[in-house]
Motif scaffolding. Structure first.
Motif, PDB file in Angstrom:
ATOM      1  N   GLU A  38       0.826  -1.208   0.000  1.00 48.59           N
ATOM      2  CA  GLU A  38       0.000   0.000   0.000  1.00 48.59           C
ATOM      3  C   GLU A  38       0.862   1.260   0.000  1.00 48.59           C
ATOM      4  N   HIS A 107      -2.748   6.619   2.698  1.00 46.56           N
ATOM      5  CA  HIS A 107      -3.583   5.427   2.612  1.00 46.56           C
ATOM      6  C   HIS A 107      -4.079   5.068   4.018  1.00 46.56           C
ATOM      7  N   ARG A 135      -9.947   3.373   1.242  1.00 45.89           N
ATOM      8  CA  ARG A 135      -8.958   2.393   1.706  1.00 45.89           C
ATOM      9  C   ARG A 135      -9.095   1.052   0.997  1.00 45.89           C
ATOM     10  N   ILE A 138      -7.286   1.280  -2.351  1.00 50.15           N
ATOM     11  CA  ILE A 138      -5.834   1.153  -2.194  1.00 50.15           C
ATOM     12  C   ILE A 138      -5.451  -0.307  -1.960  1.00 50.15           C
ATOM     13  N   GLU A 139      -6.153  -0.993  -1.070  1.00 47.89           N
ATOM     14  CA  GLU A 139      -5.860  -2.404  -0.790  1.00 47.89           C
ATOM     15  C   GLU A 139      -6.010  -3.260  -2.047  1.00 47.89           C
ATOM     16  N   ALA A 142      -3.247  -2.408  -4.640  1.00 48.37           N
ATOM     17  CA  ALA A 142      -1.950  -2.883  -4.122  1.00 48.37           C
ATOM     18  C   ALA A 142      -1.822  -4.397  -4.257  1.00 48.37           C
TER      19      ALA A 142
END
Length: 180
Positions: A38, A107, A135, A138-139, A142
């Protein structure tokens, strides 16, 4: 023996309508062993969203007193200082003072990040944007990044769209300000 960084090669098709920036980028990103996926993704997003001549990655979490991403002019002077995650207020103060322009890409829980700056002396704090993303977005992004991959990034009206590994993901880019 210390572990060495893992190098990621990421081809980015960048279309930032908000800033009128359209580029094909080949990024080589060194991910340190202590760096989360992340955090690395946030460095990539900061780089792409701030893209201009003179932009560069530093060594990430191994950079010491350097930001995650910075911009240098032709004389080598730092003109942009971009932190990732939840930077220390003192470090952000030094960076803002040195570069004149700074931003934070996080993040993490933005309320907590802003709370960490509360009451701290930060040079031109009211002019430093803190950008936050969903969030889960982003997870998910990633988790899809591989050592070699293609990434399509489009930005329009503060909304980011990412194409990766045959999937389309998006998030609002929330802009917050530091209130001291």
């Amino acid at each position: 023996m210390a572990l060495s960084a893992t190098i990621y090669t990421i081809n980015v098709d960048l279309a930032n309508v908000d800033r009128n920036v359209y580029e094909q980028l080949e990024l080589r990103v060194a991910r340190q062993p202590s760096e989360s996926a992340e955090y690395m993704l946030m460095r990539i997003l900061a780089y792409c969203l701030e893209y201009t001549d003179g932009i560069a990655f530093t060594q990430g979490v191994a950079a010491g007193d350097e930001p995650a991403v910075w911009i240098r002019d032709l004389t080598g002077q730092v003109t942009g200082w971009f932190e990732v995650g939840a930077p220390d207020a003192e470090r952000l103060h030094r960076g803002s003072k040195r570069a004149g322009r700074a931003a934070v890409y996080t993040h993490r829980d933005v309320t907590q990040v802003l709370g960490n700056f509360s009451g701290k002396s930060i040079y031109q704090a009211e002019q430093i944007p803190v950008y936050a993303f969903d969030r889960r977005f982003i997870e998910n992004v990633a988790n899809l990044i591989e050592r070699r991959c293609d990434l399509g990034i489009s930005v329009t009206e503060q909304q980011i769209y990412v194409e990766i590994a045959g999937q389309s993901l998006n998030s609002q880019i929330e802009e917050h300000r530091i209130n001291n």
